[in-house]
Design a protein around this motif. Structure first.
Motif, short mmCIF file in Angstrom:
data_model
loop_
_atom_site.label_atom_id
_atom_site.label_comp_id
_atom_site.label_asym_id
_atom_site.label_seq_id
_atom_site.Cartn_x
_atom_site.Cartn_y
_atom_site.Cartn_z
N VAL A 57 0.85 -1.08 0.02
CA VAL A 57 0.01 0.06 0.13
C VAL A 57 0.82 1.17 -0.03
O VAL A 57 1.82 1.25 0.78
N GLN A 59 0.39 5.48 0.06
CA GLN A 59 -0.68 6.47 0.09
C GLN A 59 -2.21 6.01 0.39
O GLN A 59 -2.95 6.43 -0.55
N PHE A 60 -2.31 5.08 1.00
CA PHE A 60 -3.72 4.67 1.02
C PHE A 60 -4.11 3.82 0.11
O PHE A 60 -5.43 3.59 -0.04
N ARG A 61 -3.48 3.39 -1.05
CA ARG A 61 -3.92 2.79 -2.15
C ARG A 61 -2.93 1.61 -2.32
O ARG A 61 -1.78 1.61 -2.13
N GLN A 266 -6.67 0.12 10.13
CA GLN A 266 -7.04 1.26 10.45
C GLN A 266 -6.15 2.13 9.58
O GLN A 266 -6.65 3.50 9.24
N GLN A 267 -4.81 1.83 8.99
CA GLN A 267 -4.22 2.55 8.18
C GLN A 267 -4.39 2.11 6.73
O GLN A 267 -3.73 2.54 5.88
N LEU A 268 -5.44 1.29 6.53
CA LEU A 268 -5.76 0.66 5.16
C LEU A 268 -4.56 -0.19 4.51
O LEU A 268 -4.37 -0.22 3.45
N LYS A 269 -3.70 -0.63 5.42
CA LYS A 269 -2.62 -1.49 5.10
C LYS A 269 -3.39 -3.20 4.85
O LYS A 269 -2.76 -3.88 5.78
N THR A 272 -0.85 -5.92 5.00
CA THR A 272 -0.22 -6.26 6.11
C THR A 272 -1.23 -7.17 6.83
O THR A 272 -0.95 -8.06 7.60
#
Lengths: 310, 401
Positions: A57, A59-61, A266-269, A272
């Motif tokens: 990921v 920048q949230f993508r 929560q971090q859109l990872k 992970t």
């Protein structure tokens, strides 16, 4: 016999639905159908999770380029320590739960004679299933804290000079919280399997001169083994994903896999979280395989379902 | 009733027409009131603006706003979790259903250039207070991206920590500056300090503390490159192993509980947590600090969804944006949550005009002074730092140490 056959041949036709259901012989449609549904509902998402763990990921993508970076980051970030810690706590607690639950289940199934009392105890055991975990656990913070009920009592009684700090925000507190939550999942399967043991077997063992210990280890435990295995599975598996108790009672010092997955999500990872989930599945697979191998020497695992059918 | 006192309407309406109109309007009203998603209040005020954002940006009673602006709002609150916010706006395409977003300023760095947020139309006729809004608020970096204005300032504050003055022998009036050194290394509070689980806040605050004391050379404490993030994490691990932290908390309710139960002496919490704790413990039992080294500045910006500009509710959206710059919103936010924002003078005037008590008026003035005083110190914040991934990884190392 011929008359019976004739009667069957000329008898009234059964309803269409019943005939259709009869044609669904287990070996023809049901088993392949079940396997297909199982694959779609469970196996396919698992495969997707494993594949996702090889992405990254930025920048949230999600970047759809295969990489080992996510797996390597599990080591750099120390997340692997959460894996080891989770496994250690889950196994410790499963053993503790078993040691507490087996005598309790034995008493409930064979020792408790009052049906009303037994019903009341079983009802009490179901309470954790009705209450939200966070609401149930957060109460303990005001009991175990440095200014909580226990410390206040200990200081007032003169047992200690200073409040005991490790009662809260420690591994002890997490073990304590998890113990209560997962006790019923260990008790119920063992209780059911012991309750199904015919009292005559126990009486026969005694009549033949068997000591209580011999009766326990040679009669009750082998016959209750399917329930014990089920209890271990139903306790160990949720323990590997526990995150409410570690967060609320561990105070951030006892980070388990569930917390690590939650933090990553929560971090859109997602990769992970996927890698950590793959690790959980892998570890659970290893634990359950070991359990089956050990238990197979003494019993047939499928017997737990036979016992339920009885 | 005589014709002389009541002007005759300039149109004729028969009794049947009148009854027909009344019945139609009643039926329409009844239908609207039972339609999901449309509150009666919103119906009364015309088309409601659909908002999504942080809980703290809400008025405790939105009907005050509807009464004064004629605009209703249908607001969906969320927590301050940037990941969830980005997922909802980007992944779930919330702009298709919602008109405005209110979140920690900074998200526009990604969501603006990517087309999820519309540029603010500074000349919109409903945005009447824009011109008089100070640049320090409206031109803040956390509302802009690529030299374009994507947000309107809503509320803001400089975050630091709350403390029990007796625990650190501090002046109980709370006016002294307390160094972050006490928070991180104070012997008197060792083992009784709570640190926020949010790496965005805690790592930035730690980095600023280390930078201030010459222990870390970094340009932006809120955006740490890998090697700087490692230094910060190493320091925090060392403090953790030294037993300095009592707990790593994650929710607002925890902040309040930790202070109210006196479980900790210092905590890098939000200011409203000290207010809530003082409600339980008594006035000034806990104090939200003025610090030596600086503050984690945050400001909530209101952003307009790009898709909303194609819908037919733009006037109401801009009335709402303008309301956030006005006195009524300012006064209630300061009174209810202790938060400041742009045009605080309008808030004070609103309180005077509406007969608020002198204590409330003084409190509004104090909120303004307090934030001005904080902003004289270095401040830092970045909701979506470029190095977010490495910072989060290093933070995990701290959590797992």
């Amino acid at each position: 016999m011929a008359a019976i056959l004739d009667h069957q041949e000329v008898g009234p036709r059964r309803p269409f639905l019943q005939r259709a259901l009869d044609r669904l012989a287990p070996s023809k449609l049901m088993v392949p159908g079940f396997l297909l549904a199982w694959s779609l509902l469970v196996i396919v998402p698992l495969v997707v999770i494993v594949l996702f763990s090889f992405l990254q990921v930025r920048q949230f993508r999600v970047v759809y380029e295969p990489t080992l970076a996510t797996w390597l980051s599990l080591i750099d970030s120390g997340r692997w320590m959460a894996v080891v810690r989770t496994l250690r706590i889950a196994i410790t607690l499963t053993i503790l739960e078993f040691l507490l639950a087996f005598p309790f289940a034995l008493w409930l199934a064979k020792g408790c004679r009052s049906k009303t009392f037994k019903a009341a105890v079983i009802t009490l055991l179901t309470i954790p299933f009705f209450l939200d975990a966070a609401s149930r656990i957060i109460v303990w913070r005001s009991i175990l804290g440095t200014n909580g009920a226990i410390n206040t009592a200990l200081v007032w009684l003169g047992v200690v000079d200073q409040p005991v700090e490790w009662l809260l925000y420690s591994e002890f507190a997490v073990h304590f919280g998890l113990l209560g939550t997962h006790f019923p999942t260990m008790v119920f399967p063992i209780f059911m399997s012991i309750a199904l043991i015919d009292d005559d077997f126990i009486q026969a063992s005694s009549d033949l001169g068997g000591s209580p210990a011999q009766t326990l280890f040679n009669v009750i435990v082998p016959l209750a083994l399917p329930g014990i295995v089920a209890g271990v599975v139903f306790t160990l598996v949720p323990l590997m994903a526990a995150f409410v108790e570690p967060q609320l009672l561990g105070g951030g010092f006892v980070d388990l896999l569930g917390n690590s997955v939650n933090s990553a999500l929560q971090q859109l990872k997602y990769p992970t979280a996927a890698a950590l989930s793959t690790l959980v599945i892998l570890l659970l697979g290893i634990c359950l395989a070991a359990l089956i191998l050990v238990a197979r020497r003494r019993t047939d695992i499928a017997a737990m379902f036979v016992a339920m059918r009885r | 009733m005589t014709d002389g006192k009541i002007a005759k309407p300039d149109f004729d309406m028969s009794r049947r027409d009148f009854m027909s109109t009344v019945l139609s309007v009643s039926a329409l009203g009844a239908a609207a009131s039972i339609m999901p998603g449309i509150s009666q209040q919103a119906w009364a005020a015309g088309q409601a603006v659909k908002g999504y954002g942080v809980t703290t940006a809400q008025l405790k009673d939105w009907s005050i706003m509807t009464k004064s602006t004629g605009v209703g709002i249908d607001y969906t609150p969320t927590n301050a979790d940037i990941g969830v916010f980005m997922r909802d706006v980007m992944g779930n395409n919330l702009g298709a259903t919602h008109d405005i977003f209110i979140f920690d300023g900074g998200s526009e760095d990604i969501l603006g250039p990517e087309g999820f947020f519309a540029e603010i139309d500074e000349k919109h006729p409903q945005l009447t207070l824009w011109e008089r809004t100070p640049d320090s608020w409206k031109r803040a970096a956390y509302l802009r991206a690529n030299d374009k204005q994507y947000g309107v300032p809503v509320i803001g504050n400089g975050d630091c920590f709350g403390y029990f003055p007796a625990a650190i022998d501090a002046n109980p009036n709370g006016m002294d500056e307390i160094p972050w050194t006490t928070f991180f290394e104070g012997e008197k509070v060792k083992g009784r300090v709570a640190i926020d689980r949010s790496w965005l806040q805690s790592m930035s605050e730690t980095a600023n503390f280390l930078k201030h004391h010459g222990r870390l050379d970094v340009e932006d404490p809120a955006d740490l490159p890998a090697e700087k993030a490692r230094v910060v994490a190493d320091y925090l691990v060392e403090r953790k192993k030294a037993g300095h932290f009592r707990t790593i908390f994650s929710a607002f309710e925890e902040q309040v509980q930790l202070l109210s139960n006196k479980e900790v002496d210092m905590i890098n919490c939000w200011e409203p947590a000290t207010k809530e704790a003082n409600n339980a413990l008594g006035p000034n039992a806990t104090i939200y600090a003025f610090t030596v080294e600086g503050y984690y500045l945050w400001g909530h910006g209101a952003n307009v969804a790009t898709a909303a500009m194609q819908r037919d509710n733009v006037d109401n959206i801009y009335k709402l944006l303008n309301y956030f710059l006005g006195g009524e919103y300012r006064a209630y936010q300061a009174k209810e949550r202790g938060y400041a924002g742009p045009n605080m003078d309008l808030g004070v005037q609103y309180a005077i005009d509406h007969g608020w008590s002198q204590a409330d008026i003084d409190n509004l003035k104090w909120t303004d002074e307090k934030v001005k005083r904080k902003f004289q110190k270095p401040f830092y914040c970045k909701v979506v730092p470029e190095n977010a991934a490495v910072m989060e990884e290093e933070w995990q190392r701290f959590l797992n140490a």
